[in-house]
Motif scaffolding. Structure first.
Motif, PDB file in Angstrom:
ATOM      1  N   MET A   1      -3.597   2.486  -3.111  1.00 52.12           N
ATOM      2  CA  MET A   1      -4.190   4.293  -2.188  1.00 52.12           C
ATOM      3  C   MET A   1      -4.379   4.522  -1.157  1.00 52.12           C
ATOM      4  SD  MET A   1      -2.299   7.106  -3.404  1.00 52.12           S
ATOM      5  CE  MET A   1      -2.520   8.580  -2.818  1.00 52.12           C
ATOM      6  N   VAL A   2      -4.485   4.660   0.044  1.00 53.56           N
ATOM      7  CA  VAL A   2      -4.460   4.855   0.841  1.00 53.56           C
ATOM      8  C   VAL A   2      -4.958   6.021   2.222  1.00 53.56           C
ATOM      9  CG1 VAL A   2      -5.220   3.319   3.083  1.00 53.56           C
ATOM     10  CG2 VAL A   2      -4.371   2.356   2.162  1.00 53.56           C
ATOM     11  N   ILE A   3      -6.306   6.542   0.764  1.00 57.71           N
ATOM     12  CA  ILE A   3      -6.416   7.826   1.403  1.00 57.71           C
ATOM     13  C   ILE A   3      -6.778   8.319   3.029  1.00 57.71           C
ATOM     14  CG2 ILE A   3      -7.494   8.278  -0.268  1.00 57.71           C
ATOM     15  CD1 ILE A   3      -8.613  11.369   0.490  1.00 57.71           C
TER      16      ILE A   3
ATOM     17  N   GLN B   1      -3.510  14.059  -3.811  1.00 58.56           N
ATOM     18  CA  GLN B   1      -3.405  12.400  -3.887  1.00 58.56           C
ATOM     19  C   GLN B   1      -3.340  12.026  -5.515  1.00 58.56           C
ATOM     20  OE1 GLN B   1      -3.796  11.187  -0.356  1.00 58.56           O
ATOM     21  NE2 GLN B   1      -3.212  14.002   0.319  1.00 58.56           N
ATOM     22  N   VAL B   2      -3.414  12.614  -6.409  1.00 60.38           N
ATOM     23  CA  VAL B   2      -3.588  11.828  -7.756  1.00 60.38           C
ATOM     24  C   VAL B   2      -1.851  11.696  -7.826  1.00 60.38           C
ATOM     25  CG1 VAL B   2      -3.798  12.181 -10.554  1.00 60.38           C
ATOM     26  CG2 VAL B   2      -6.241  12.524  -8.456  1.00 60.38           C
ATOM     27  N   ALA B   3      -1.545  13.245  -7.496  1.00 58.03           N
ATOM     28  CA  ALA B   3       0.737  13.379  -7.840  1.00 58.03           C
ATOM     29  C   ALA B   3       0.616  11.880  -6.984  1.00 58.03           C
ATOM     30  CB  ALA B   3       0.610  14.647  -7.243  1.00 58.03           C
ATOM     31  N   LEU B   4       0.290  12.277  -5.656  1.00 57.84           N
ATOM     32  CA  LEU B   4       1.178  10.801  -4.880  1.00 57.84           C
ATOM     33  C   LEU B   4       0.547   9.377  -5.425  1.00 57.84           C
ATOM     34  CD1 LEU B   4       0.546  12.615  -1.477  1.00 57.84           C
ATOM     35  CD2 LEU B   4       2.578  11.985  -2.603  1.00 57.84           C
ATOM     36  N   ALA B   5      -0.501   9.015  -5.635  1.00 57.42           N
ATOM     37  CA  ALA B   5      -0.644   7.769  -7.204  1.00 57.42           C
ATOM     38  C   ALA B   5      -0.002   7.579  -8.002  1.00 57.42           C
ATOM     39  CB  ALA B   5      -2.243   7.667  -6.801  1.00 57.42           C
ATOM     40  N   GLU B   6       0.265   8.391  -8.503  1.00 61.57           N
ATOM     41  CA  GLU B   6       0.806   8.437 -10.352  1.00 61.57           C
ATOM     42  C   GLU B   6       2.151   8.088  -9.112  1.00 61.57           C
ATOM     43  OE1 GLU B   6       0.215  12.634 -11.636  1.00 61.57           O
ATOM     44  OE2 GLU B   6      -1.483  11.772 -13.040  1.00 61.57           O
TER      45      GLU B   6
ATOM     46  N   ILE C   1       0.538  -1.236   0.183  1.00 59.59           N
ATOM     47  CA  ILE C   1       0.028  -0.094  -0.189  1.00 59.59           C
ATOM     48  C   ILE C   1       0.733   1.317  -0.172  1.00 59.59           C
ATOM     49  CG2 ILE C   1      -1.630  -1.299   1.466  1.00 59.59           C
ATOM     50  CD1 ILE C   1      -0.987   1.145   3.033  1.00 59.59           C
ATOM     51  N   PHE C   2       0.344   2.226   0.014  1.00 58.97           N
ATOM     52  CA  PHE C   2       0.567   3.452  -0.244  1.00 58.97           C
ATOM     53  C   PHE C   2      -0.457   4.718   0.475  1.00 58.97           C
ATOM     54  CE2 PHE C   2       1.151   8.087  -1.144  1.00 58.97           C
ATOM     55  CZ  PHE C   2       2.145   8.059  -0.314  1.00 58.97           C
ATOM     56  N   ASN C   3       0.182   4.956   1.660  1.00 57.21           N
ATOM     57  CA  ASN C   3      -0.657   6.119   2.477  1.00 57.21           C
ATOM     58  C   ASN C   3      -0.092   7.435   2.899  1.00 57.21           C
ATOM     59  OD1 ASN C   3      -1.239   7.079   5.554  1.00 57.21           O
ATOM     60  ND2 ASN C   3      -2.863   5.237   5.653  1.00 57.21           N
TER      61      ASN C   3
ATOM     62  N   ASP D   1     -11.134   7.257  -9.521  1.00 60.32           N
ATOM     63  CA  ASP D   1     -11.548   6.348 -11.200  1.00 60.32           C
ATOM     64  C   ASP D   1      -9.613   6.568 -10.972  1.00 60.32           C
ATOM     65  OD1 ASP D   1     -14.057   6.097 -11.141  1.00 60.32           O
ATOM     66  OD2 ASP D   1     -14.052   7.783 -12.201  1.00 60.32           O
ATOM     67  N   LYS D   2      -9.048   7.712 -11.049  1.00 64.60           N
ATOM     68  CA  LYS D   2      -7.837   7.870 -11.323  1.00 64.60           C
ATOM     69  C   LYS D   2      -6.931   6.367 -10.891  1.00 64.60           C
ATOM     70  CE  LYS D   2      -3.782   9.470 -12.957  1.00 64.60           C
ATOM     71  NZ  LYS D   2      -3.594   9.664 -14.832  1.00 64.60           N
ATOM     72  N   VAL D   3      -7.149   6.195  -9.842  1.00 67.06           N
ATOM     73  CA  VAL D   3      -6.735   5.393  -8.445  1.00 67.06           C
ATOM     74  C   VAL D   3      -6.469   3.756  -9.358  1.00 67.06           C
ATOM     75  CG1 VAL D   3      -6.128   3.851  -7.253  1.00 67.06           C
ATOM     76  CG2 VAL D   3      -5.970   6.492  -6.632  1.00 67.06           C
ATOM     77  N   HIS D   4      -7.576   3.532 -10.096  1.00 62.91           N
ATOM     78  CA  HIS D   4      -8.184   2.085 -10.791  1.00 62.91           C
ATOM     79  C   HIS D   4      -7.322   2.385 -12.026  1.00 62.91           C
ATOM     80  CE1 HIS D   4     -11.977   1.658  -7.756  1.00 62.91           C
ATOM     81  NE2 HIS D   4     -10.966   1.470  -8.005  1.00 62.91           N
ATOM     82  N   ALA D   5      -7.124   3.462 -13.111  1.00 64.15           N
ATOM     83  CA  ALA D   5      -6.071   3.111 -14.264  1.00 64.15           C
ATOM     84  C   ALA D   5      -4.933   3.339 -13.925  1.00 64.15           C
ATOM     85  CB  ALA D   5      -6.783   4.945 -14.720  1.00 64.15           C
ATOM     86  N   LEU D   6      -4.368   3.785 -12.499  1.00 63.41           N
ATOM     87  CA  LEU D   6      -2.573   3.720 -12.302  1.00 63.41           C
ATOM     88  C   LEU D   6      -2.878   2.347 -12.080  1.00 63.41           C
ATOM     89  CD1 LEU D   6      -2.475   6.633 -10.377  1.00 63.41           C
ATOM     90  CD2 LEU D   6      -1.747   6.159 -12.907  1.00 63.41           C
ATOM     91  N   GLY D   7      -3.649   1.099 -11.744  1.00 67.55           N
ATOM     92  CA  GLY D   7      -4.083  -0.022 -11.595  1.00 67.55           C
ATOM     93  C   GLY D   7      -3.503  -0.454  -9.993  1.00 67.55           C
TER      94      GLY D   7
END
Ligand code: DGJ
Length: 610
Positions: free
Chosen positions: A237-239, A222-227, A206-208, A273-279
């Protein structure tokens, strides 16, 4: 008696009060005991104390008690002390399991019991409320351990026809030392306790976001970190805290579980959706049992906070406890969680709980029922978790509780992992993780790699060491990836890939604590897969003195006649190791690691080739 369960019914000599004693044996070598008190009369009786079990040990003068104590950010400290005539009490009076002591014990024999040999009697309680163990040595050198809910401030009225069931107290014995006692508990937890029993899946990497952004979460950050996280091989990805209500600090917002429109003007969906798109899949932080006085919920329902009317309510972290014993509070909590998970594609809840009880009043019920709060709060917590999981079978949950505050075999029936400590300093974590694994399985142990300055020690620990410490549990990344250099990212990617190779062995295999970290320059742990075909060793040099070479690390749990291929993560750290070594050599002579200076560490994985 049916199958593995024995039930004994007893009756009070005068009153129509019955106690059923339940004994259950599990194949891992664990015995569970609990009881049910039934009032079959017409008059109400009051239960003032209800223990789950007493374990009686054979007479011996050399008993030593091991327990796990601590405080916030210093949990899981192993204490070992001789038993003397009289009673030693381990307990929580805080309404939940507590950071200060964990409901686990292990009793060995001084001079005889070691990590790898000697008798150990051990036990663990399945209850997430106030609890108590009394370890008593009688004048005739008999030892008994009595455990259950804490009788402190307790009373529970039983009307005619009503019953009270005590939590389960689990116990076991081994003649093979402290390591085997832990492994029995680990096997038992995986096969019989965890929600995914009998075969839990491996935990995702995970990333938190907590240590990176704290309360300043928003879609962009959060999207920047997720990428960045996705590039490292992170799977979830955990917010964290800060996404709801007016939650910009810990002074406000708890209880108002609607998405903060300033931070997420389009709701959570675009981010998810973005997190999912990143796999990756998506997880989110909640602290369902709490309320800030500065919240719409408190303004609407001040009576929902646990309280004694007319008396002050002590705040802790600027928050109050909701009285979860109330049915309306239970409904509110379930409904908001159900809505959150139904309306968003959420795979994981990080379930926090950041304060203890202080004024456990419940004025909405008659005086003689108010102390039922100690039982009903916990029963309703379990009920919410069970209902949520039944409605959302794919949902996974972490018991966070400010790190280590609610880890026990009660909550673990409903949660897939725990956050052992808010202390993420890698050196402290070695001791914390050693203590944790005495009682709980490594797959439960979420372990983040964070930034150097985030630990209480404020010391500079290289990223490789921080990774190798976290990789001996369930790997997570909690640092601010925006500040990681290109070299950091390369290392993180390489180590995460190695972790995924050894993860089934670390999380679902058998742990051998080869060298304990407390008060030592060096430590090492090893994991062997259940089928014996794979193993992994982590070796840590904390701080080198006098150019002392790292001691040979002798492995355990291998087949002496089998051949193993040895694959180091970094070949420079194990220069002399042969590519193929037999088990007896690995266990007899061991592996020599070339570790130097401060905070140096290495990992090797082993494959059985014949
Ligand atoms: C305590 C937890 O242990 C932290 O990881 C973080 O989630 C904070 N609470 C958020 O308030």
């Amino acid at each position: 008696m049916t199958g593995d369960e024995l039930e004994i019914t007893m009756k009070d000599i005068l009153a129509p009060v019955y106690v059923r004693l339940y004994y259950h044996v599990w194949p891992q070598g664990v015995l569970g005991r609990w009881s049910k008190i039934e009032n079959r009369g017409k008059e109400t009786i009051v239960v003032e104390q209800a223990e789950s079990a007493t374990w009686n040990l054979p007479p011996r003068s050399s008993y030593e008690l091991s327990s796990l104590t601590g405080r916030w950010a210093t949990e899981w400290q192993l204490q070992t002390e001789a038993l003397h005539p009289g009673a030693k009490v381990l307990e929580s009076r805080r309404g939940s399991t507590s950071h200060q002591a964990n409901p686990w014990f292990a009793i060995g024999s001084k001079g005889e019991t070691t990590e790898t040999a000697g008798p150990v009697w051990f036990g663990e309680l399945g209850w997430s409320g106030s609890w108590r163990f009394t370890v008593e040595q009688t004048a005739s050198e008999r030892v008994r351990i009595t455990g259950g809910t804490n009788p402190f401030d307790f009373s529970y009225p039983l009307a005619g026809g009503a019953a009270l069931e005590t939590p389960r107290f689990y116990g076991g014995y081994t003649s093979k030392g402290q390591g085997e006692a832990s492994r029995i508990l680990h096997r038992f937890q995986k096969a019989e306790i965890l929600p995914q029993r009998p075969t839990p899946k491996v935990r995702p990497v995970i990333f938190n976001s907590w240590e990176a952004t704290e309360f300043a979460v928003d879609e962009k950050s959060q999207v920047a970190l997720a990428e960045k996280a996705a590039k490292l091989g992170v799977e979830r990805m955990v917010i964290d805290d800060g996404w709801f209500g007016q939650r910009n600090s810990d002074f406000a917002g708890l209880g108002d579980w609607t998405v903060n429109a300033k931070k997420f003007p389009n709701g959570l969906k675009p981010m998810i959706d973005k997190v999912h798109a990143l796999g990756m899949d998506f997880g989110i932080w909640v602290e369902p049992e709490m309320v800030n006085p500065d919240s719409d919920l408190y303004r609407k329902h001040p009576e929902w906070a646990m309280n004694f009317p007319g008396r002050p309510r002590s705040e802790s972290r600027n928050q109050l406890l909701l009285n979860l014993a109330r049915e309306d509070v239970r409904q509110y909590v379930f409904n908001f969680l159900d809505k959150l998970v139904s309306e968003n594609d959420i795979a994981f809840l990080k379930w926090d709980y950041n304060r203890n009880w202080s004024e456990p009043g419940w004025d909405a019920v008659p005086l003689d029922q108010q102390k039922e709060i100690y039982v009903k709060f916990v029963d309703n917590l379990y009920g919410i978790l069970a209902d949520l999981r039944a409605k959302h079978p794919k949902l996974e949950i972490e018991s966070c509780s400010g790190g280590g505050g609610r880890v026990d075999l009660g909550i673990l029936r409903y949660t897939d992992e725990v956050w052992p400590s808010d202390n993420t300093d890698a050196l402290d974590r070695l001791v914390i993780q050693d203590g944790f694994t005495r009682a709980y399985s490594p797959n439960l142990m979420m372990a983040w790699v964070t930034d150097v300055q985030s630990g209480p020690g404020h010391r500079f620990i290289p990223l490789s060491f921080r990774f190798l410490v976290a990789m001996s549990g369930s790997l997570g990344i909690g640092g601010d990836l925006n500040k990681w250099s290109a070299e950091d990212m390369t290392l993180a990617k390489e180590y995460t890939a190695f972790y995924k190779q050894v993860r089934p062995t670390v999380q679902l295999g058998e742990l051998h604590r080869l060298m304990a970290p407390e008060g030592s320059e060096t430590s090492a742990v090893q994991y062997v897969s259940a089928d014996g075909k794979a193993a992994v060793v982590f070796a840590y040099l904390h701080s080198q003195h006098y150019w002392r070479p790292f001691p040979m690390v002798r492995l355990e749990g291998l087949s002496p006649t089998a051949m193993y291929r040895v694959v180091p993560l970094d070949a420079k750290k194990v220069p002399g190791v042969a590519m193929e070594v037999n088990g007896s050599q690995l266990m007899g002579e061991g592996i020599q690691f070339n570790l130097r200076g401060d905070y140096d560490a290495a990992a090797v994985r082993l494959e059985r080739i014949r």
